[in-house]
Design a protein around this motif. Structure first.
Motif, short mmCIF file in Angstrom:
data_model
loop_
_atom_site.label_atom_id
_atom_site.label_comp_id
_atom_site.label_asym_id
_atom_site.label_seq_id
_atom_site.Cartn_x
_atom_site.Cartn_y
_atom_site.Cartn_z
N ALA A 1 -4.30 -6.15 -8.61
CA ALA A 1 -3.50 -7.31 -9.07
C ALA A 1 -2.43 -8.18 -8.41
N ALA A 2 -1.05 -6.61 -7.83
CA ALA A 2 -0.09 -6.45 -6.85
C ALA A 2 -0.75 -7.86 -5.40
N LEU A 3 -2.18 -7.13 -5.07
CA LEU A 3 -2.57 -7.67 -3.83
C LEU A 3 -3.02 -9.07 -4.24
N ALA A 4 -3.41 -8.98 -4.44
CA ALA A 4 -3.48 -10.95 -5.25
C ALA A 4 -2.56 -11.57 -5.55
N ASP A 5 -1.98 -11.12 -6.34
CA ASP A 5 -0.60 -11.89 -6.02
C ASP A 5 0.26 -11.78 -4.80
N LEU A 6 -0.31 -10.72 -3.51
CA LEU A 6 0.50 -10.84 -2.32
C LEU A 6 -0.27 -11.98 -2.23
N ALA A 7 -1.53 -12.00 -1.74
CA ALA A 7 -2.08 -13.15 -1.09
C ALA A 7 -1.98 -14.69 -1.78
N ILE A 8 -2.31 -14.52 -2.62
CA ILE A 8 -1.83 -16.17 -3.37
C ILE A 8 -0.25 -17.17 -2.66
N SER A 9 0.69 -15.97 -3.08
CA SER A 9 1.84 -16.43 -2.70
C SER A 9 2.12 -16.88 -1.11
N GLY B 1 -8.37 10.83 -10.57
CA GLY B 1 -7.19 9.83 -11.87
C GLY B 1 -7.60 8.71 -12.37
N ILE B 2 -8.79 8.19 -11.74
CA ILE B 2 -9.99 6.44 -11.43
C ILE B 2 -11.11 6.83 -12.49
N VAL B 3 -12.41 7.35 -11.52
CA VAL B 3 -13.47 7.21 -11.89
C VAL B 3 -13.04 8.37 -13.60
N ASP B 4 -11.87 8.64 -13.98
CA ASP B 4 -11.82 9.25 -15.89
C ASP B 4 -11.26 8.64 -16.77
N ASP B 5 -10.48 7.80 -15.61
CA ASP B 5 -9.95 6.08 -16.63
C ASP B 5 -8.71 7.18 -17.05
N THR B 6 -7.80 7.50 -16.13
CA THR B 6 -6.23 8.51 -16.50
C THR B 6 -5.74 7.68 -15.84
N SER B 7 -6.24 6.99 -14.76
CA SER B 7 -5.25 5.57 -14.12
C SER B 7 -5.13 4.58 -14.03
N ASP B 8 -3.96 3.73 -13.51
CA ASP B 8 -4.10 2.43 -13.99
C ASP B 8 -4.15 2.13 -12.88
N LEU B 9 -4.80 2.95 -11.74
CA LEU B 9 -4.07 2.79 -10.22
C LEU B 9 -5.08 1.47 -9.31
N VAL B 10 -6.46 1.11 -10.17
CA VAL B 10 -7.05 0.02 -9.45
C VAL B 10 -6.38 -1.17 -10.23
N LEU C 1 0.89 -0.86 0.25
CA LEU C 1 0.21 -0.16 0.19
C LEU C 1 0.73 1.57 0.01
N GLU C 2 1.93 1.60 0.49
CA GLU C 2 2.68 2.47 0.94
C GLU C 2 4.13 2.85 -0.69
N ASP C 3 3.78 1.20 -1.25
CA ASP C 3 4.50 1.56 -2.57
C ASP C 3 3.50 2.57 -3.30
N PHE C 4 2.48 1.79 -3.58
CA PHE C 4 1.28 2.69 -4.31
C PHE C 4 0.83 3.98 -4.25
N GLN C 5 0.80 4.24 -2.62
CA GLN C 5 0.90 5.74 -3.09
C GLN C 5 1.72 6.73 -2.28
N ARG C 6 2.65 6.38 -2.63
CA ARG C 6 4.44 6.77 -3.26
C ARG C 6 4.08 7.29 -4.87
N ARG C 7 3.71 6.01 -5.27
CA ARG C 7 3.52 6.46 -7.09
C ARG C 7 2.37 6.91 -7.33
N TYR C 8 1.38 7.07 -6.66
CA TYR C 8 0.38 7.47 -7.23
C TYR C 8 -0.65 8.68 -6.21
#
Length: 389
Positions: free
Chosen positions: A378-386, A364-373, A36-43
């Motif tokens: 994907a990142a949290l799914a991979d973490l949970a699965i691993s 940046g989300i509702v207007d589709d200018t960001s790939d954050l969601v 989460l912290e990594d995503f906050q720094r980037r977005y």
């Protein structure tokens, strides 16, 4: 003597297993927080929460950033946010429960329940719509939320003194042409779920959210989930939206005391709840494992219809989006957007894990200018699965 020795080693092994589990939980929490912290720094979003449920039902939660930038209030895993359209999963589950209780059938026509309302005949496809078509967004109804007339009138719903009448929402599509003949296409419609809320109230004689509470929130102890039926929602993270948004809201959508500057009751059964990532993840895990009700229901919940052709095989069940083929296997869940908030609930049945997250910004989300969601899902799914292996 032997009994004492056996008891000693039994307690020792139990202690070791408990310590190992606690260490694993700490590792999951740490990695979840780091992500989460990594995503906050980037977005650069204000704050976020996330929760993961492992196959054995253990829940791990994390948070980052601020729930209120101006007041410096720190986001915690227990901070609630508006869950928006994820509430449709509660509405649909309630309809399935009512069907099992003999109050209605998905095959019933909507006219059997609301046909005597003075506005009913003006609904697009009024006489042919079924309960099942409302659940699956195949009724051919426009979505009032995206109509200019609704967006221009949004300000009148900003005060809790102006009591919302759900028929007002339905009124925005009254007299319009249907998008297609009922049952022959697919189009997402909050209006359809407003109508389902009215059907629940007609069949039970109670507010629709009371039916959700009695059947799910109370027995499942989802104490962090409550009706978003007014602007004053204690502890709510402040939502931040983008300038010049179509609803005319300020960028900070709450006053200095954290009270919303608009009335979320306008959502009605299109969403209708404030919740936490922990509760959303717990709800998804129980729902998708078939444990939310005391009878079989997954076949009806996951009986999906094809979403529009541009959506690459996505299906929509009863208040549930279904992705049959992804790099992580099938995915079931729902997203949620409402001004200032974005939520996501995803279950990965091949791996037995459930993931939810919430962000107190839609910039940046509702207007589709960001790939954050998509990236954070994907990142949290991979973490949970691993971590579940």
């Amino acid at each position: 003597m032997f009994t004492r020795i056996a008891l000693f080693f039994s307690l020792l092994f139990a202690s070791m297993a408990s310590a190992s589990m606690a260490q694993q939980d700490l590792s999951v929490s740490s990695r979840l927080t780091e992500s989460l912290e990594d995503f906050q720094r980037r977005y650069g979003f204000p704050g976020a929460t996330a929760a993961v449920v492992s196959p054995d039902g253990r829940i791990t939660a994390a948070a980052t950033g601020l729930a209120d930038i101006e007041q410096g209030r720190v986001m915690t895993p227990d901070t609630p946010m508006l869950a928006a359209s994820i509430g449709k999963s509660f509405v649909a589950a309630t309809v399935l429960a009512l069907e099992n209780e003999g109050h209605l059938s998905r095959k019933d026509r909507l006219s059997s329940y609301l046909g005597d309302r003075p506005w009913f005949g003006a609904l697009p496809n009024a006489e042919s719509i079924t309960i099942d078509q409302l659940l699956h967004h195949t009724a051919g109804l426009p979505d009032h939320v995206h109509l200019p007339d609704f967006q221009e009138a949004f300000a009148q719903f900003n005060s809790e003194e102006n009591e919302l009448i759900p028929e007002q929402l339905v009124g925005y599509v009254a007299g319009l042409d249907p998008l297609f003949e009922a049952g022959t296409g697919w189009a997402y419609s909050d209006t359809g779920y407003v109508l389902l809320g009215l059907v629940i109230e007609e069949t039970t004689g109670k507010p629709w959210q009371s039916s959700v509470y009695e059947r799910f929130l109370s027995p499942l102890k989802l104490t962090g989930t409550k009706p978003s039926d007014g602007p004053n929602l204690p502890g709510l993270a402040v939502g931040y939206t983008y300038p010049e948004n179509p609803l005319g809201l300020p960028e900070r959508t709450a006053d200095a005391d954290g009270r919303l500057l608009w009335n979320p009751a306008v959502e009605f059964a299109g969403g209708g709840f404030v919740s936490t990532s922990v509760d959303l993840a717990r709800w998804g895990h129980v729902l998708f494992n078939g444990d939310a009700m005391g009878f079989p229901y997954l076949d009806r919940l996951l009986d999906g219809v094809q979403v529009d052709q541009s959506s690459r095989g996505i299906l929509y069940g009863a208040g549930i989006a279904i992705y049959p083929q992804t790099p992580r296997g099938p995915v079931w869940g729902h997203g949620g957007w409402i001004p200032g908030y974005v939520s996501s609930l995803r279950h990965y049945p091949e791996h037995g894990v459930t993931v939810a997250f919430q962000i107190n910004s839609d910039i940046g989300i509702v207007d589709d200018t960001s790939d954050l969601v998509t990236e954070i899902e994907a990142a949290l799914a991979d973490l949970a699965i691993s971590l579940s292996r």
